[in-house]
Write an enzyme that holds these catalytic residues in place. Sequence first.
Site, short mmCIF file in Angstrom:
data_model
loop_
_atom_site.label_atom_id
_atom_site.label_comp_id
_atom_site.label_asym_id
_atom_site.label_seq_id
_atom_site.Cartn_x
_atom_site.Cartn_y
_atom_site.Cartn_z
N GLN A 86 17.56 10.82 40.83
CA GLN A 86 16.61 11.45 39.90
C GLN A 86 17.34 12.27 38.82
O GLN A 86 16.79 13.24 38.29
CB GLN A 86 15.60 12.31 40.66
CG GLN A 86 14.53 11.52 41.38
CD GLN A 86 13.68 10.68 40.42
OE1 GLN A 86 13.50 11.03 39.26
NE2 GLN A 86 13.18 9.55 40.90
N SER A 87 18.53 11.86 38.49
CA SER A 87 19.33 12.60 37.50
C SER A 87 18.68 12.63 36.11
O SER A 87 18.41 11.58 35.52
CB SER A 87 20.72 11.95 37.41
OG SER A 87 21.40 12.42 36.26
#
Length: 301
Positions: free
Chosen positions: A73-74
């Site tokens: 989920q960067s």
Amino acid sequence: MLKMLASISLANLPTRIEKLERLSKELGKNIYIKRDDFTGCEISGNKVRKLEFSIKEGIDQGCDTFITCGGIQSNHARATAAVAARLGLRVILVLRSDEEPAMEGNYFVDKLLGADVRIITSEEYSEKRQKIMEEIKAESDAAGHKAYIIPEGASNGIGTFGYLKCMKEIEEQEKELGITFDTILSAVGSGGTYGGLFLGNKLFGLEKKVVGVNVCDDAEFFKNKVKNIVDESLEYLGEKLEFSKLGREEGIILDPVYTGKTMYGFYNEVKKGNLKDCKNILFIHTGGFFGLFPKQEEFKF
Ligand SMILES: *Cc1c(COP(=O)(O)O)cnc(C)c1O
């Protein structure tokens, strides 16, 4: 005069500064928020400021492919994919996930933007992500491309210039708003945002307190990490700076994902009676909107 490195324009700047009236009243301080969550839509958050410098350096080196890494989920990986899509560059994202990732949040946006995503385990990520990115670069270069590797969070000497420049922006906005912030508050994830604010504060002689709230690892880890990042930035500038004081005095608060944790940490410190001499505080909202959606289940209404 400090020379500023070349960058490309990607973010909507300057970002607005707004007063948080109710929180200010509750805590008895003047608390403002700088809306770096509004640097753009898919190209949003704090990473864009850093990418303005990192991507420029890569393009100047003749690179057509950008490789970077982060968690599944960067925000940073998503911002890099968005910038690459806009500029017509190839992007390869090395993302950490121990299971088959759900198609949601930032990862969904990465895929929508057509990023080439390579999933690795958390063990591979912590032990050899750099090596993995270098192997991908070698493979890509052998196919006739030229790749540029951006480290996690674009938190290195070049990326950090994004927040050095942001400190200049804040200085100009202070004049417009007629206020001087004595404290700048930001989340610390990979260290580049804090590093840039810290360095700007020193180089421009602003004498503010730059407070970082680390969202992972510990303060000791970040003291070293930020020092390395800042040293690398100074090499670009050909400047030297002594800063043995980085750490507690500069306000890295121990242990309180990102802006929520930062605000929470700050709030608790104030409630505990700390940060007494901070009166005019500017909280940098570093973004993270897309990462909110996969966490729906953790919220109770
Ligand atoms: C990456 C990130 C941070 C932390 O910034 P660093 O420069 O990595 O320390 C804070 N907030 C959000 C929303 C982020 O994506």
